[in-house]
Design a protein around this motif. Structure first.
Motif, mmCIF file in Angstrom:
data_model
loop_
_atom_site.group_PDB
_atom_site.id
_atom_site.type_symbol
_atom_site.label_atom_id
_atom_site.label_comp_id
_atom_site.label_asym_id
_atom_site.label_seq_id
_atom_site.Cartn_x
_atom_site.Cartn_y
_atom_site.Cartn_z
ATOM 1 N N LYS A 1 56.038 81.781 38.837
ATOM 2 C CA LYS A 1 54.391 82.142 38.695
ATOM 3 C C LYS A 1 54.527 82.987 39.732
ATOM 4 O O LYS A 1 55.228 83.059 40.855
ATOM 5 C CB LYS A 1 53.587 80.699 39.240
ATOM 6 C CG LYS A 1 53.696 79.670 38.005
ATOM 7 C CD LYS A 1 52.694 79.498 37.346
ATOM 8 C CE LYS A 1 53.302 78.796 36.593
ATOM 9 N NZ LYS A 1 52.036 78.632 35.100
ATOM 10 N N GLY B 1 48.507 84.486 42.135
ATOM 11 C CA GLY B 1 47.089 85.007 40.872
ATOM 12 C C GLY B 1 47.288 84.270 39.502
ATOM 13 O O GLY B 1 46.095 84.161 38.758
ATOM 14 N N ASP B 2 48.300 83.245 38.921
ATOM 15 C CA ASP B 2 48.290 82.633 38.377
ATOM 16 C C ASP B 2 48.078 81.569 38.289
ATOM 17 O O ASP B 2 47.745 80.972 39.774
ATOM 18 C CB ASP B 2 50.124 82.411 37.845
ATOM 19 C CG ASP B 2 50.774 84.196 37.617
ATOM 20 O OD1 ASP B 2 49.967 84.587 36.661
ATOM 21 O OD2 ASP B 2 52.588 83.700 37.321
ATOM 22 N N GLU B 3 47.234 80.449 37.171
ATOM 23 C CA GLU B 3 47.021 79.486 37.702
ATOM 24 C C GLU B 3 47.990 78.586 37.423
ATOM 25 O O GLU B 3 48.939 79.198 36.416
ATOM 26 C CB GLU B 3 46.252 79.188 36.251
ATOM 27 C CG GLU B 3 44.742 80.206 36.182
ATOM 28 C CD GLU B 3 43.767 80.050 36.998
ATOM 29 O OE1 GLU B 3 43.708 78.531 37.905
ATOM 30 O OE2 GLU B 3 43.746 80.559 38.256
ATOM 31 N N THR C 1 45.577 78.355 41.826
ATOM 32 C CA THR C 1 45.737 79.506 41.565
ATOM 33 C C THR C 1 46.936 80.041 42.625
ATOM 34 O O THR C 1 46.038 79.680 43.750
ATOM 35 C CB THR C 1 44.677 80.564 41.390
ATOM 36 O OG1 THR C 1 43.398 79.882 40.448
ATOM 37 C CG2 THR C 1 44.583 81.830 41.680
ATOM 38 N N SER D 1 47.677 81.896 44.994
ATOM 39 C CA SER D 1 47.534 82.639 46.579
ATOM 40 C C SER D 1 48.190 83.708 46.887
ATOM 41 O O SER D 1 47.810 84.547 47.337
ATOM 42 C CB SER D 1 45.876 82.485 46.761
ATOM 43 O OG SER D 1 46.429 81.208 47.945
ATOM 44 N N GLU E 1 39.565 75.569 41.786
ATOM 45 C CA GLU E 1 38.448 76.432 41.687
ATOM 46 C C GLU E 1 37.434 76.742 42.528
ATOM 47 O O GLU E 1 36.937 75.872 43.417
ATOM 48 C CB GLU E 1 38.156 75.893 41.095
ATOM 49 C CG GLU E 1 36.919 76.416 40.197
ATOM 50 C CD GLU E 1 36.649 75.547 38.651
ATOM 51 O OE1 GLU E 1 35.594 76.416 37.754
ATOM 52 O OE2 GLU E 1 37.299 74.572 37.678
#
Length: 440
Positions: A24, A27-29, A55, A57, A79
């Motif tokens: 990952k 910024g990827d979920e 996410t 970060s 979230e």
């Protein structure tokens, strides 16, 4: 509350890992169960799963870098959260200079750090604080769930969202290397501590390196091998025994069994399969060798777990045939083939190295006729199996051609005396020379 992604303890001897690859990017979920990174341990390359969602970060440890167990690799935001100041990695306790913990010995599980909790954090009946993710705590509070009654499925028994019904249909596998505090009683070998006393390691003598020489950094696996073998040779009083076995009867039986197997299950038996079965039966006949030194006592194990040495690109691993006395020759043969294949691909699971009580090292395929192996602590015995050699032998006063194989045994003299070692190796020889006895 930001969620820390920490370096997990993926094997019992692991003190640090190399982060080989991030799957990952910032910024990827990330969903629960996603493979977020690949980590090289002292035994293999393992996939690291996500036990929280959010996410990604921050990435605090870049690809190719080493990090101690428990250090922060990255940060997840739930979230609605925004990124704040970068999280500092927790100070890791210095790793010991020499690790005496063997592949068969499970180190105490290291729970993930407990996230900041309300003023009255939930506790278990024993008074221990409950480790819970922030999102799981919010859901539990909303539903009125008592967290002290929940057994978490996250790292170190941490309660995650799925444990409190936060998301239907999500299946979270429990991590193999960090069992819950409520996990079942460990295998006998896992409860045996390393030798109490350690001789001081000799001072390292550095080689003279010229401009054309190549310096190869030690991998995690090679470091552990170096530490454990040094500990074994400097703290365990070894002695060695050898016998020569007539393997002609075994070769004849193997040919017959494999001819029949082609018409049924199709599994082809190797000589090593028969050797493993002989060692299992001999350990039952001489239980004193299926034991370990435990400071002021000796532990004799109820079950036999056979560690089978498998050569891999960067060293040697010893996956275990667990509860071996309950398995048939066919089960043993298939299990060894399957584990050896995954060992060479670096895909063995950490729990597949646990529970070994006796080790077999076979160098016959490399043409080695005889050698002395180093005891694999905390085990007390290791078998060394040489190549099958065609040679002239004397039978009833006549020189005739024969097939012979050298069998060696290295013993921890604190546990096994010479007479006991001799009884054991001769029991192995008897079964090799009379292989039908292994099938009844």
């Amino acid at each position: 509350m930001p969620i820390k992604i920490e370096m997990p303890k993926l094997s019992d001897t692991m003190t640090e890992g190399t982060l080989l690859k991030w799957n990952k990017k910032v910024g990827d979920e990330v969903e629960i169960g996603d493979i977020i990174a690949e980590v090289e341990t002292d035994k293999a390359t393992m996939e690291m799963e996500a036990f929280d969602e959010g996410t990604l970060s921050e990435i605090l440890v870049e690809e190719g870098a080493k990090a101690p167990v428990g250090s922060v690799l990255g940060i997840l935001l739930e979230e609605g959260e925004s990124a704040g100041a970068p999280a500092a990695a927790p100070a890791a306790a210095p790793a010991p200079a020499v690790s005496a913990t063997p592949a068969a010995t499970a180190a105490p599980a290291t729970p993930a750090p407990v996230a900041p909790a309300p003023s009255s954090p939930p506790v278990t009946a024993s008074g221990d604080r409950v480790s819970v993710s922030p999102l799981a705590r919010k859901i539990a509070e909303a539903k009125g769930i008592d967290l002290s009654t929940i057994v978490g499925s996250g790292p170190g028994g941490r309660i995650v969202k799925a444990d409190v019904g936060g998301k239907e249909g999500v299946d979270i596998p429990a991590p193999a290397a960090t069992p819950s505090p409520a996990a079942a009683k460990p295998a006998p070998a896992a409860s045996t501590p390393a030798p109490a006393a350690s001789a001081p390691a000799p001072a390292a003598i550095s080689p003279t390196v010229s401009s054309g020489d190549k310096t190869v950094p030690l991998s995690s696996m090679r470091k552990i091998i170096a530490d454990r073998l040094l500990t074994s040779k400097t703290t365990i009083p070894h002695f060695y025994l050898h016998v020569e076995a007539d393997v002609a009867p075994l070769m004849t039986l193997r040919k017959q069994v494999n001819a029949q197997a082609e018409q049924t299950h199709g599994n082809k038996y190797s000589i090593n399969d028969f050797v493993i079965k002989a060692v299992i039966n001999a350990a039952q006949a001489v239980p004193a060798v299926n034991a370990s030194f435990n400071g002021d006592s000796i532990v004799e194990f109820e079950k036999v777990g056979v560690s089978v040495a498998v050569a891999v690109d960067d060293g040697l691993v010893t996956p275990v045939i667990k509860d071996a006395t309950s398995k048939s020759m066919l089960q043993i043969s298939k299990e060894v083939k399957e584990m050896a294949g995954r060992a060479r691909e670096g895909k063995l699971l950490p729990n597949e190295f646990d529970g070994g009580t006796i080790t077999i090292s076979n160098l016959g395929a490399w043409g080695i006729e005889s050698f002395d192996a180093i005891v694999n602590p905390p085990q007390a015995v290791i078998l060394s199996i040489g190549a099958i050699v065609e040679k002239a032998v004397v039978v009833d006063g006549q020189v005739v051609p024969g097939l012979r194989m050298n069998i060696g045994v290295s013993c921890d003299h604190r546990v096994v005396d010479g007479a006991v070692g001799a009884q054991f190796i001769n029991e192995v020889k008897k079964l090799i020379e009379n292989p039908a006895l292994m099938l009844v």
